[in-house]
Design an enzyme around this catalytic site. Structure first.
Site, mmCIF file in Angstrom:
data_model
loop_
_atom_site.group_PDB
_atom_site.id
_atom_site.type_symbol
_atom_site.label_atom_id
_atom_site.label_comp_id
_atom_site.label_asym_id
_atom_site.label_seq_id
_atom_site.Cartn_x
_atom_site.Cartn_y
_atom_site.Cartn_z
ATOM 1 N N ASN A 1 0.954 -1.033 0.020
ATOM 2 C CA ASN A 1 -0.093 0.023 0.135
ATOM 3 C C ASN A 1 1.001 1.211 0.042
ATOM 4 O O ASN A 1 1.941 1.117 0.489
ATOM 5 C CB ASN A 1 -0.916 -0.009 1.113
ATOM 6 C CG ASN A 1 -0.518 0.688 2.444
ATOM 7 O OD1 ASN A 1 -0.367 1.961 2.567
ATOM 8 N ND2 ASN A 1 0.253 -0.252 3.269
ATOM 9 N N MET B 1 -1.251 4.384 0.790
ATOM 10 C CA MET B 1 -2.475 5.197 0.760
ATOM 11 C C MET B 1 -1.840 6.665 0.970
ATOM 12 O O MET B 1 -2.510 7.632 0.412
ATOM 13 C CB MET B 1 -3.160 4.506 2.065
ATOM 14 C CG MET B 1 -3.515 3.273 2.299
ATOM 15 S SD MET B 1 -4.283 2.774 0.781
ATOM 16 C CE MET B 1 -5.852 3.496 0.919
ATOM 17 N N GLY B 2 -0.797 7.069 1.705
ATOM 18 C CA GLY B 2 -0.296 8.289 1.841
ATOM 19 C C GLY B 2 -1.350 9.046 2.943
ATOM 20 O O GLY B 2 -1.377 10.339 2.852
ATOM 21 N N LEU B 3 -1.219 8.356 4.073
ATOM 22 C CA LEU B 3 -1.998 8.862 5.131
ATOM 23 C C LEU B 3 -3.178 9.759 5.250
ATOM 24 O O LEU B 3 -3.249 10.796 5.528
ATOM 25 C CB LEU B 3 -0.837 9.900 5.708
ATOM 26 C CG LEU B 3 0.590 9.322 6.114
ATOM 27 C CD1 LEU B 3 1.708 9.526 5.039
ATOM 28 C CD2 LEU B 3 1.186 9.591 7.461
ATOM 29 N N CYS C 1 5.463 5.114 9.304
ATOM 30 C CA CYS C 1 5.168 4.935 7.937
ATOM 31 C C CYS C 1 6.178 4.773 6.928
ATOM 32 O O CYS C 1 7.111 5.862 6.712
ATOM 33 C CB CYS C 1 4.114 6.013 7.309
ATOM 34 S SG CYS C 1 3.285 5.710 5.598
ATOM 35 N N GLY D 1 1.076 -8.361 5.219
ATOM 36 C CA GLY D 1 0.609 -9.746 5.221
ATOM 37 C C GLY D 1 1.573 -10.846 5.407
ATOM 38 O O GLY D 1 2.693 -10.528 5.962
ATOM 39 N N GLY E 1 -3.959 -7.068 10.708
ATOM 40 C CA GLY E 1 -4.596 -6.236 9.808
ATOM 41 C C GLY E 1 -4.872 -6.955 8.313
ATOM 42 O O GLY E 1 -5.849 -7.093 8.157
#
Ligand code: RRO
Length: 291
Positions: A68, A70-72, A123, A209, A257
């Site tokens: 991922n 996502m970019g916070l 992150c 994962g 997660g």
């Protein structure tokens, strides 16, 4: 299942929490996960100002996991509204910032509105936030001290993308952390051979994962040696046996997660095996692999 468990100052319903970043953006989705048997939940990370996130694609499935970037994305202080219906529930708010002052500000919005805080210092693809802070022991200590100044339970989530995670954990402990959480995602990327360019809109991302489970085991093992506060394991857990293994490495609780994406009821499935007739005494096995 086993009755309440206290970890790093937070009272949980069992040893299994929802990890930050997965289904943690609304009060309704957090309530759904609690109803499915989780012992507690951690929210998507909230920062000092609203953020849209990175351009897509921001999530790709790969062998053994997900990458991922996502970019916070987050609504900042407005997230307090999502917590209104969850008062008294085991909810941990994940927060990020770029400086100790920003951590103090964001922590102040949520201290007292949740069971505790989890500082995201990890992150792997956040310019100025995340791992840039989380790989510097002095900054980790300062940011932790700023957020922990409210006296609420303060967990610190660490990056595996460092050579010295034990040293980083010890710095969080000096800053007043009540637990360390390991690990956030592993730096990763994929390139499309057909298009000759990176697949993710942001080029780079973080791998979660099953593929990263052994990385989590090693990081938890190192932190258990380096710290006297509890260690919470996270990274690629999908079975009760994974939970037992991380506990033997030193985890007092775990976060799950990516496995939730495949099976929203993974918490009750794992709890059934972990606490069932063939289960283990969690208290008794924590850290036993260090003997
Ligand atoms: O939002 C993200 O892109 C993100 C975060 Br804040 C994080 O901590 N870890 C991650 O893999 N992605």
């Amino acid at each position: 299942y086993p009755g309440p468990v206290e970890v790093g100052g937070i009272r949980l319903r069992n040893h299994l929490l929802l990890a930050a970043g997965i289904l943690g953006t609304t009060g309704a989705s957090l309530a759904r996960i609690l109803a499915s048997g989780a012992g507690g939940v951690v929210t998507k990370s909230i920062g000092p100002s609203p953020k849209e996130g990175h351009p897509g694609p921001c999530l790709i499935v790969v062998d053994g996991g997900i990458i991922n970037a996502m970019g916070l994305p987050n609504p900042s202080a407005a997230f307090t509204e999502e917590l209104a219906a969850l008062q008294g529930e085991p909810v941990v708010v994940s927060i990020f910032g770029g400086t100790p002052e920003e951590f103090r500000t964001v922590a102040g919005w949520f201290a007292g509105r949740a069971s505790g805080l989890e500082l995201n210092l990890s992150c792997p693809h956040a310019e100025g936030y995340g791992a840039a802070i989380g790989s510097d022991p002095a900054l980790v200590e300062e940011c932790t001290r700023a957020a922990a100044s409210y006296g609420v339970p303060t967990w610190v989530k660490l990056t595996p993308n460092v050579a010295n995670i034990g040293e980083i954990g010890a710095a969080a402990e000096r800053g007043g952390a009540t637990a360390v959480v390991a690990v956030n995602t592993v730096k990763a990327m994929r390139i499309s051979t057909a298009l000759r360019r990176p697949v993710l809109g942001n080029r780079f991302g973080g791998l979660s994962g099953k593929a990263i489970f052994p990385v989590a085991v090693r990081c938890v093992y190192d932190l258990y040696e380096a710290c006297s506060i509890p260690v919470i394991g996270c990274g690629g857990i999908s079975t009760a046996d994974n939970v037992v293994e991380l506990m033997m490495a030193g985890a007092s609780a775990v976060e799950i997660g990516s496995a939730v994406i495949d099976d929203i009821d993974v918490f009750s499935a794992i709890a059934k095996d972990l606490y069932g007739p063939d289960g283990v005494d969690a208290q008794e096995i924590v850290g036993c692999a260090h003997a």
